[in-house]
Design an enzyme around this catalytic site. Structure first.
Site, PDB file in Angstrom:
ATOM      1  CB  SER A   1      -8.202  -1.255   6.792  1.00  0.00           C
ATOM      2  OG  SER A   1      -8.897  -0.075   7.114  1.00  0.00           O
TER       3      SER A   1
ATOM      4  CB  SER B   1      -7.745   2.031   4.338  1.00  0.00           C
ATOM      5  OG  SER B   1      -6.840   1.204   5.045  1.00  0.00           O
TER       6      SER B   1
ATOM      7  CE  LYS C   1      -3.694   0.290   2.669  1.00  0.00           C
ATOM      8  NZ  LYS C   1      -4.599   0.146   3.837  1.00  0.00           N
TER       9      LYS C   1
END
Length: 470
Positions: free
Chosen positions: A179, A155, A80
Protein backbone atom coordinates in the site's frame (compact mmCIF):
# COMPACT_ATOMS: atom_id res chain seq x y z
CA UNK A 1 8.31 32.46 -4.63
CA UNK A 2 5.15 31.08 -6.15
CA UNK A 3 6.85 27.82 -7.12
CA UNK A 4 7.69 26.70 -3.58
CA UNK A 5 5.31 23.75 -4.00
CA UNK A 6 7.84 22.35 -6.48
CA UNK A 7 10.67 22.33 -3.93
CA UNK A 8 11.86 19.23 -2.15
CA UNK A 9 11.35 18.90 1.59
CA UNK A 10 15.11 19.04 2.20
CA UNK A 11 15.41 22.28 0.23
CA UNK A 12 12.42 23.79 2.03
CA UNK A 13 13.78 22.80 5.45
CA UNK A 14 17.15 24.37 4.66
CA UNK A 15 15.55 27.56 3.37
CA UNK A 16 13.25 27.84 6.39
CA UNK A 17 16.12 27.23 8.80
CA UNK A 18 18.21 29.98 7.16
CA UNK A 19 15.22 32.36 6.87
CA UNK A 20 15.39 32.45 3.09
CA UNK A 21 11.69 31.57 3.12
CA UNK A 22 9.17 31.23 5.92
CA UNK A 23 7.18 28.17 6.84
CA UNK A 24 4.01 30.13 6.13
CA UNK A 25 5.18 30.77 2.56
CA UNK A 26 5.95 27.08 2.05
CA UNK A 27 2.71 25.87 3.59
CA UNK A 28 0.62 28.46 1.78
CA UNK A 29 2.23 27.47 -1.55
CA UNK A 30 1.23 23.83 -1.01
CA UNK A 31 -2.28 24.80 0.08
CA UNK A 32 -2.71 26.97 -3.02
CA UNK A 33 -1.37 24.19 -5.23
CA UNK A 34 -3.85 21.84 -3.59
CA UNK A 35 -6.71 24.21 -4.34
CA UNK A 36 -5.66 24.27 -7.99
CA UNK A 37 -5.18 20.54 -8.69
CA UNK A 38 -7.04 18.68 -5.96
CA UNK A 39 -10.52 19.30 -7.43
CA UNK A 40 -9.45 17.19 -10.41
CA UNK A 41 -7.76 14.48 -8.32
CA UNK A 42 -9.49 14.28 -4.93
CA UNK A 43 -6.27 13.20 -3.23
CA UNK A 44 -6.53 15.34 -0.09
CA UNK A 45 -9.93 14.90 1.52
CA UNK A 46 -9.32 16.88 4.72
CA UNK A 47 -7.53 20.18 4.11
CA UNK A 48 -6.28 21.58 7.43
CA UNK A 49 -5.40 25.04 6.12
CA UNK A 50 -6.17 27.20 9.17
CA UNK A 51 -4.50 24.82 11.61
CA UNK A 52 -1.50 24.44 9.28
CA UNK A 53 -0.96 28.16 8.81
CA UNK A 54 -1.09 28.66 12.59
CA UNK A 55 1.51 25.91 13.00
CA UNK A 56 3.63 27.55 10.29
CA UNK A 57 3.57 30.86 12.15
CA UNK A 58 4.69 29.09 15.32
CA UNK A 59 7.49 27.45 13.31
CA UNK A 60 8.63 30.91 12.22
CA UNK A 61 8.67 32.09 15.82
CA UNK A 62 10.82 29.08 16.78
CA UNK A 63 13.32 30.04 14.07
CA UNK A 64 13.39 33.62 15.33
CA UNK A 65 13.98 32.46 18.92
CA UNK A 66 16.90 30.32 17.87
CA UNK A 67 15.26 27.10 19.08
CA UNK A 68 16.71 23.70 18.25
CA UNK A 69 14.91 22.76 15.03
CA UNK A 70 13.85 19.35 13.76
CA UNK A 71 14.91 18.08 10.35
CA UNK A 72 11.48 18.87 8.86
CA UNK A 73 10.95 22.15 10.70
CA UNK A 74 8.21 24.13 8.99
CA UNK A 75 7.86 21.70 6.06
CA UNK A 76 4.32 20.90 4.85
CA UNK A 77 3.37 17.19 4.81
CA UNK A 78 0.23 15.05 4.57
CA UNK A 79 -0.97 12.00 6.51
CA UNK A 80 -3.61 9.41 5.64
CA UNK A 81 -7.13 9.41 7.06
CA UNK A 82 -6.53 5.94 8.52
CA UNK A 83 -4.20 7.14 11.32
CA UNK A 84 -5.22 9.23 14.30
CA UNK A 85 -4.64 12.96 14.05
CA UNK A 86 -5.86 14.77 17.13
CA UNK A 87 -9.09 16.67 16.51
CA UNK A 88 -9.75 15.10 13.08
CA UNK A 89 -11.94 12.14 12.13
CA UNK A 90 -10.11 8.85 11.50
CA UNK A 91 -12.53 7.79 8.78
CA UNK A 92 -10.46 5.11 7.03
CA UNK A 93 -12.74 5.80 4.07
CA UNK A 94 -15.81 4.48 5.92
CA UNK A 95 -19.09 6.41 6.00
CA UNK A 96 -19.93 5.13 9.50
CA UNK A 97 -16.69 6.66 10.84
CA UNK A 98 -17.16 10.15 9.42
CA UNK A 99 -17.52 11.56 12.96
CA UNK A 100 -14.91 9.36 14.67
CA UNK A 101 -12.77 12.27 15.90
CA UNK A 102 -9.42 11.24 17.37
CA UNK A 103 -8.38 12.52 20.78
CA UNK A 104 -4.69 11.71 20.35
CA UNK A 105 -2.10 11.39 17.59
CA UNK A 106 -0.80 8.08 16.29
CA UNK A 107 2.98 7.67 16.78
CA UNK A 108 3.83 8.45 13.16
CA UNK A 109 1.86 11.70 13.38
CA UNK A 110 3.49 12.60 16.69
CA UNK A 111 6.93 11.91 15.26
CA UNK A 112 6.36 14.07 12.20
CA UNK A 113 5.21 16.92 14.43
CA UNK A 114 8.24 16.50 16.72
CA UNK A 115 10.49 16.74 13.65
CA UNK A 116 8.86 20.11 12.96
CA UNK A 117 6.64 19.07 10.05
CA UNK A 118 3.42 20.99 9.47
CA UNK A 119 0.51 18.67 8.65
CA UNK A 120 -1.68 20.57 6.21
CA UNK A 121 -3.88 17.81 4.80
CA UNK A 122 -5.04 14.24 5.10
CA UNK A 123 -5.19 11.91 2.14
CA UNK A 124 -7.75 9.48 0.81
CA UNK A 125 -7.73 5.70 1.15
CA UNK A 126 -10.13 2.94 0.10
CA UNK A 127 -12.60 1.81 2.73
CA UNK A 128 -10.76 -0.18 5.40
CA UNK A 129 -7.52 0.58 3.49
CA UNK A 130 -7.86 -2.87 1.93
CA UNK A 131 -7.71 -2.32 -1.84
CA UNK A 132 -5.15 -1.30 -4.48
CA UNK A 133 -7.74 1.16 -5.85
CA UNK A 134 -8.48 4.32 -3.87
CA UNK A 135 -12.19 5.05 -3.78
CA UNK A 136 -14.94 4.91 -1.18
CA UNK A 137 -18.48 6.10 -0.60
CA UNK A 138 -17.44 8.71 1.96
CA UNK A 139 -14.69 10.63 0.16
CA UNK A 140 -15.08 9.46 -3.43
CA UNK A 141 -12.48 8.32 -5.95
CA UNK A 142 -8.88 9.58 -6.13
CA UNK A 143 -7.56 9.82 -9.69
CA UNK A 144 -4.07 9.19 -10.98
CA UNK A 145 -2.59 12.51 -12.19
CA UNK A 146 -1.01 10.67 -15.14
CA UNK A 147 -4.19 9.07 -16.48
CA UNK A 148 -7.69 9.25 -15.07
CA UNK A 149 -8.52 5.73 -16.28
CA UNK A 150 -5.71 4.15 -14.18
CA UNK A 151 -5.58 3.62 -10.44
CA UNK A 152 -3.21 5.82 -8.41
CA UNK A 153 -2.71 2.70 -6.34
CA UNK A 154 -3.97 1.85 -2.91
CA UNK A 155 -4.35 2.03 -0.17
CA UNK A 156 -2.09 5.11 -0.14
CA UNK A 157 -3.51 6.37 -3.44
CA UNK A 158 -4.38 9.77 -2.04
CA UNK A 159 -0.86 10.11 -0.69
CA UNK A 160 0.77 9.15 -3.99
CA UNK A 161 -1.44 11.39 -6.12
CA UNK A 162 -0.86 14.34 -3.77
CA UNK A 163 2.93 14.00 -3.92
CA UNK A 164 3.00 13.38 -7.67
CA UNK A 165 0.87 16.46 -8.36
CA UNK A 166 2.95 18.73 -6.12
CA UNK A 167 0.51 19.22 -3.29
CA UNK A 168 3.21 18.41 -0.75
CA UNK A 169 6.78 17.10 -0.87
CA UNK A 170 6.23 14.24 1.61
CA UNK A 171 3.22 12.05 2.32
CA UNK A 172 2.67 9.45 4.99
CA UNK A 173 1.49 6.01 3.91
CA UNK A 174 1.16 2.52 5.32
CA UNK A 175 1.84 -0.86 3.76
CA UNK A 176 0.30 -4.25 4.56
CA UNK A 177 0.42 -5.72 1.05
CA UNK A 178 2.03 -3.03 -1.09
CA UNK A 179 0.00 0.00 0.00
CA UNK A 180 3.03 2.34 -0.12
CA UNK A 181 5.00 0.69 -2.90
CA UNK A 182 2.20 0.16 -5.44
CA UNK A 183 0.81 3.73 -5.22
CA UNK A 184 4.36 5.07 -5.67
CA UNK A 185 4.75 2.79 -8.70
CA UNK A 186 1.47 4.00 -10.21
CA UNK A 187 2.26 7.72 -9.92
CA UNK A 188 6.01 8.01 -10.54
CA UNK A 189 7.22 8.77 -7.01
CA UNK A 190 9.36 6.99 -4.41
CA UNK A 191 7.66 4.89 -1.78
CA UNK A 192 9.47 3.17 1.10
CA UNK A 193 8.17 0.25 3.08
CA UNK A 194 10.51 0.27 6.12
CA UNK A 195 11.60 -2.82 8.02
CA UNK A 196 9.08 -4.21 10.47
CA UNK A 197 9.59 -2.45 13.80
CA UNK A 198 11.42 0.52 12.30
CA UNK A 199 8.56 3.07 12.53
CA UNK A 200 6.32 2.89 15.62
CA UNK A 201 2.64 2.24 14.97
CA UNK A 202 -0.47 2.44 17.11
CA UNK A 203 -4.07 3.58 16.61
CA UNK A 204 -5.25 5.12 19.91
CA UNK A 205 -8.86 5.23 18.70
CA UNK A 206 -9.02 1.50 17.91
CA UNK A 207 -11.45 -0.50 20.03
CA UNK A 208 -9.11 -3.50 20.15
CA UNK A 209 -5.70 -4.61 18.90
CA UNK A 210 -5.23 -6.06 15.44
CA UNK A 211 -4.43 -9.75 15.30
CA UNK A 212 -0.76 -10.67 15.51
CA UNK A 213 -0.09 -11.51 11.87
CA UNK A 214 -1.61 -8.24 10.67
CA UNK A 215 0.30 -6.31 13.33
CA UNK A 216 3.61 -7.81 12.24
CA UNK A 217 3.05 -7.37 8.50
CA UNK A 218 1.82 -3.76 8.49
CA UNK A 219 4.23 -0.80 8.59
CA UNK A 220 4.16 2.99 8.24
CA UNK A 221 6.35 4.69 5.64
CA UNK A 222 6.92 7.77 3.45
CA UNK A 223 6.24 8.69 -0.17
CA UNK A 224 8.19 11.53 -1.79
CA UNK A 225 9.53 12.82 -5.10
CA UNK A 226 13.22 12.48 -4.19
CA UNK A 227 15.30 9.88 -2.40
CA UNK A 228 16.68 12.54 -0.04
CA UNK A 229 13.13 13.38 1.05
CA UNK A 230 12.36 9.71 1.65
CA UNK A 231 15.45 9.48 3.85
CA UNK A 232 14.65 12.54 5.96
CA UNK A 233 11.01 11.45 6.30
CA UNK A 234 12.09 8.00 7.46
CA UNK A 235 14.40 9.51 10.06
CA UNK A 236 11.55 11.62 11.38
CA UNK A 237 8.99 8.81 11.41
CA UNK A 238 11.36 6.31 13.06
CA UNK A 239 11.71 8.10 16.41
CA UNK A 240 10.91 6.04 19.48
CA UNK A 241 7.37 5.83 20.81
CA UNK A 242 6.64 3.61 23.83
CA UNK A 243 3.15 2.72 22.59
CA UNK A 244 4.45 0.25 19.99
CA UNK A 245 5.56 -3.04 21.60
CA UNK A 246 7.22 -4.12 18.34
CA UNK A 247 9.38 -1.01 17.93
CA UNK A 248 13.08 -1.75 17.34
CA UNK A 249 15.60 1.02 18.17
CA UNK A 250 17.94 -0.06 15.39
CA UNK A 251 20.44 2.44 13.97
CA UNK A 252 19.42 4.09 10.72
CA UNK A 253 22.83 3.43 9.19
CA UNK A 254 24.75 0.19 9.36
CA UNK A 255 28.35 -0.82 8.66
CA UNK A 256 29.66 -0.41 5.14
CA UNK A 257 29.08 -3.58 3.11
CA UNK A 258 31.79 -5.42 1.23
CA UNK A 259 32.40 -3.89 -2.19
CA UNK A 260 31.23 -4.38 -4.79
CA UNK A 261 27.76 -4.80 -3.36
CA UNK A 262 26.20 -7.85 -4.94
CA UNK A 263 22.67 -7.41 -6.30
CA UNK A 264 20.38 -10.31 -7.11
CA UNK A 265 18.25 -9.22 -10.06
CA UNK A 266 15.06 -11.05 -10.90
CA UNK A 267 12.42 -10.26 -13.51
CA UNK A 268 10.17 -13.13 -12.46
CA UNK A 269 6.66 -12.89 -11.05
CA UNK A 270 5.62 -16.53 -10.58
CA UNK A 271 2.26 -17.26 -12.11
CA UNK A 272 2.10 -13.97 -14.03
CA UNK A 273 3.40 -12.80 -17.39
CA UNK A 274 5.71 -9.84 -16.85
CA UNK A 275 4.92 -6.96 -19.21
CA UNK A 276 7.80 -6.19 -21.61
CA UNK A 277 7.93 -2.57 -20.39
CA UNK A 278 8.32 -3.73 -16.80
CA UNK A 279 11.12 -6.03 -17.88
CA UNK A 280 12.84 -3.18 -19.75
CA UNK A 281 12.67 -0.96 -16.66
CA UNK A 282 14.35 -3.67 -14.62
CA UNK A 283 17.06 -4.13 -17.24
CA UNK A 284 17.69 -0.38 -17.25
CA UNK A 285 17.92 -0.35 -13.47
CA UNK A 286 20.29 -3.29 -13.45
CA UNK A 287 22.51 -1.65 -16.06
CA UNK A 288 22.55 1.61 -14.07
CA UNK A 289 23.61 -0.12 -10.87
CA UNK A 290 26.28 -2.10 -12.71
CA UNK A 291 27.71 1.10 -14.22
CA UNK A 292 27.92 2.53 -10.70
CA UNK A 293 29.99 -0.41 -9.50
CA UNK A 294 27.40 -2.81 -8.14
CA UNK A 295 27.80 -6.49 -9.04
CA UNK A 296 24.43 -7.25 -10.61
CA UNK A 297 23.66 -10.92 -11.18
CA UNK A 298 20.61 -12.71 -12.56
CA UNK A 299 19.62 -14.72 -9.49
CA UNK A 300 16.19 -15.77 -8.29
CA UNK A 301 15.75 -15.23 -4.54
CA UNK A 302 13.99 -17.90 -2.47
CA UNK A 303 10.24 -18.27 -1.95
CA UNK A 304 8.99 -15.88 -4.63
CA UNK A 305 6.15 -18.21 -5.53
CA UNK A 306 5.32 -19.19 -1.96
CA UNK A 307 5.20 -15.73 -0.39
CA UNK A 308 1.75 -14.67 -1.70
CA UNK A 309 0.25 -17.94 -0.43
CA UNK A 310 1.75 -17.51 3.03
CA UNK A 311 0.65 -13.87 3.18
CA UNK A 312 -2.87 -14.90 2.25
CA UNK A 313 -2.90 -17.81 4.68
CA UNK A 314 -2.02 -15.49 7.56
CA UNK A 315 -3.69 -12.20 6.64
CA UNK A 316 -6.91 -13.53 5.16
CA UNK A 317 -7.40 -16.09 7.91
CA UNK A 318 -6.99 -13.38 10.54
CA UNK A 319 -9.20 -10.97 8.58
CA UNK A 320 -12.06 -13.42 8.99
CA UNK A 321 -11.95 -12.78 12.74
CA UNK A 322 -13.71 -9.43 12.73
CA UNK A 323 -12.49 -7.50 9.70
CA UNK A 324 -14.64 -9.23 7.09
CA UNK A 325 -17.70 -8.93 9.33
CA UNK A 326 -17.03 -5.19 9.68
CA UNK A 327 -16.61 -4.88 5.92
CA UNK A 328 -19.99 -6.54 5.36
CA UNK A 329 -21.64 -4.27 7.95
CA UNK A 330 -19.99 -0.93 7.17
CA UNK A 331 -18.19 -1.28 3.85
CA UNK A 332 -19.24 0.17 0.51
CA UNK A 333 -20.00 -1.99 -2.51
CA UNK A 334 -16.44 -1.76 -3.82
CA UNK A 335 -14.69 -3.02 -0.70
CA UNK A 336 -17.32 -5.73 -0.18
CA UNK A 337 -16.79 -7.03 -3.71
CA UNK A 338 -12.98 -6.82 -3.45
CA UNK A 339 -12.98 -8.55 -0.06
CA UNK A 340 -15.18 -11.33 -1.41
CA UNK A 341 -12.72 -11.81 -4.26
CA UNK A 342 -9.83 -12.07 -1.83
CA UNK A 343 -11.73 -14.58 0.34
CA UNK A 344 -12.54 -16.71 -2.69
CA UNK A 345 -8.91 -16.72 -3.84
CA UNK A 346 -7.51 -17.76 -0.45
CA UNK A 347 -8.74 -21.03 1.10
CA UNK A 348 -10.12 -20.99 4.63
CA UNK A 349 -7.56 -22.41 7.05
CA UNK A 350 -8.27 -24.38 10.19
CA UNK A 351 -6.16 -23.81 13.30
CA UNK A 352 -3.56 -26.43 12.42
CA UNK A 353 -3.02 -25.07 8.90
CA UNK A 354 -2.80 -21.50 10.20
CA UNK A 355 -0.22 -22.45 12.83
CA UNK A 356 1.81 -24.25 10.17
CA UNK A 357 1.69 -21.16 7.94
CA UNK A 358 3.03 -19.03 10.79
CA UNK A 359 5.82 -21.54 11.33
CA UNK A 360 6.61 -21.61 7.62
CA UNK A 361 6.97 -17.84 7.70
CA UNK A 362 9.94 -18.21 10.06
CA UNK A 363 11.61 -20.61 7.63
CA UNK A 364 11.19 -18.14 4.79
CA UNK A 365 12.64 -15.29 6.87
CA UNK A 366 15.64 -17.41 7.82
CA UNK A 367 16.28 -18.42 4.21
CA UNK A 368 16.21 -14.80 3.12
CA UNK A 369 18.53 -13.70 5.90
CA UNK A 370 21.04 -16.31 4.74
CA UNK A 371 20.54 -15.35 1.08
CA UNK A 372 21.18 -11.68 1.84
CA UNK A 373 24.51 -12.46 3.42
CA UNK A 374 25.61 -13.01 -0.20
CA UNK A 375 23.26 -10.60 -1.93
CA UNK A 376 22.58 -7.56 0.31
CA UNK A 377 20.32 -6.07 -2.35
CA UNK A 378 17.60 -7.53 -4.52
CA UNK A 379 16.27 -5.77 -7.62
CA UNK A 380 12.91 -6.93 -8.92
CA UNK A 381 9.48 -5.82 -10.11
CA UNK A 382 6.89 -4.02 -8.04
CA UNK A 383 4.11 -5.42 -10.20
CA UNK A 384 4.01 -7.59 -13.31
CA UNK A 385 1.85 -5.04 -15.15
CA UNK A 386 1.61 -1.29 -15.66
CA UNK A 387 -0.87 0.51 -13.35
CA UNK A 388 -4.25 -1.23 -13.50
CA UNK A 389 -7.37 0.20 -15.14
CA UNK A 390 -10.15 1.10 -12.75
CA UNK A 391 -12.43 -1.64 -11.48
CA UNK A 392 -10.13 -4.58 -12.04
CA UNK A 393 -10.48 -5.85 -8.46
CA UNK A 394 -14.28 -5.58 -8.46
CA UNK A 395 -14.94 -7.26 -11.80
CA UNK A 396 -14.91 -10.95 -12.56
CA UNK A 397 -13.17 -13.66 -10.58
CA UNK A 398 -10.64 -13.84 -13.40
CA UNK A 399 -9.93 -10.13 -12.99
CA UNK A 400 -9.20 -10.52 -9.27
CA UNK A 401 -6.98 -13.51 -9.96
CA UNK A 402 -5.07 -11.41 -12.48
CA UNK A 403 -4.56 -8.66 -9.93
CA UNK A 404 -3.34 -11.04 -7.24
CA UNK A 405 -0.90 -12.76 -9.60
CA UNK A 406 0.52 -9.46 -10.85
CA UNK A 407 0.95 -8.15 -7.30
CA UNK A 408 2.91 -11.18 -6.14
CA UNK A 409 6.18 -9.29 -5.49
CA UNK A 410 4.44 -7.00 -3.02
CA UNK A 411 3.38 -9.81 -0.67
CA UNK A 412 6.96 -10.93 -0.09
CA UNK A 413 8.17 -8.09 2.12
CA UNK A 414 5.30 -8.12 4.65
CA UNK A 415 5.98 -11.82 5.21
CA UNK A 416 9.73 -11.23 5.62
CA UNK A 417 9.70 -7.90 7.47
CA UNK A 418 12.33 -6.49 5.08
CA UNK A 419 12.62 -2.92 3.74
CA UNK A 420 11.68 -2.24 0.13
CA UNK A 421 11.54 0.85 -2.04
CA UNK A 422 9.52 1.46 -5.18
CA UNK A 423 11.59 3.73 -7.44
CA UNK A 424 10.19 5.35 -10.62
CA UNK A 425 11.84 4.28 -13.86
CA UNK A 426 10.33 4.35 -17.30
CA UNK A 427 6.79 4.72 -18.62
CA UNK A 428 4.37 3.19 -21.09
CA UNK A 429 1.27 4.67 -22.71
CA UNK A 430 1.57 7.81 -20.62
CA UNK A 431 1.75 6.13 -17.22
CA UNK A 432 4.88 5.59 -15.10
CA UNK A 433 6.56 2.35 -14.14
CA UNK A 434 9.08 1.51 -11.46
CA UNK A 435 11.29 -1.11 -9.86
CA UNK A 436 11.60 -2.52 -6.36
CA UNK A 437 14.79 -2.53 -4.32
CA UNK A 438 14.94 -4.80 -1.27
CA UNK A 439 17.55 -4.80 1.50
CA UNK A 440 18.33 -6.66 4.71
CA UNK A 441 16.25 -5.89 7.79
CA UNK A 442 17.04 -2.43 9.20
CA UNK A 443 19.29 -1.62 6.22
CA UNK A 444 17.13 0.98 4.55
CA UNK A 445 20.38 2.88 4.09
CA UNK A 446 21.60 0.33 1.52
CA UNK A 447 18.30 0.52 -0.35
CA UNK A 448 18.31 4.31 -0.42
CA UNK A 449 21.94 4.45 -1.51
CA UNK A 450 21.15 2.25 -4.52
CA UNK A 451 18.01 4.29 -5.26
CA UNK A 452 20.12 7.45 -5.46
CA UNK A 453 22.16 5.81 -8.22
CA UNK A 454 18.98 5.20 -10.21
CA UNK A 455 17.67 8.68 -9.41
CA UNK A 456 20.82 10.28 -10.86
CA UNK A 457 20.37 8.36 -14.11
CA UNK A 458 16.60 8.67 -14.30
CA UNK A 459 15.51 11.96 -12.69
CA UNK A 460 12.11 11.95 -10.99
CA UNK A 461 9.25 12.67 -13.43
CA UNK A 462 7.16 14.63 -10.94
CA UNK A 463 5.62 17.02 -9.94
CA UNK A 464 3.12 17.07 -12.77
CA UNK A 465 -0.20 18.67 -13.55
CA UNK A 466 -3.11 16.26 -14.02
CA UNK A 467 -2.74 14.90 -17.55
CA UNK A 468 -6.25 15.79 -18.67
CA UNK A 469 -5.92 19.42 -17.52
CA UNK A 470 -2.62 20.25 -19.24
Amino acid sequence: MDDLWRWSATDLARAIRTRRVSSREAVRACIERTRVVNPALNAIVDLMDEEALAAADEAARAVARGDVLGDLHGVPVTVKVNVDCRGRATTNGIVALRDAVATDDSPVVSNLRRAGAVIFGRTNTPAFSYRWFTENDLHGRTLNPWAEDRTPGGSSGGASAAVAAGMGPIAHGNDLAGSVRFPAYCTGVYGLRPSFGRVPAFLPSAKEERTTGLQTMSVQGPLARTVADVRVALEAMAAHDPRDPWYAPAPLRGPAPARPVRVAMTTAVPGAEVHPAVRRALEQAGAGLAEAGYAVEAVEPPHLEEAPRVWGAIAETEARFGMHDAIERMGDAGIRRAAQGMKRAVPTLDLEAYVRAMARRATMVRDWFVFMETYPLVLGPVCAEPPFPWGLDTGTDADMDRVLRAQGPQFLLPVLGLPGLSAPLGAIDGVPLGVQLVGPRYREDLVLEAAEVLEARHPPPTPIDPAWSR
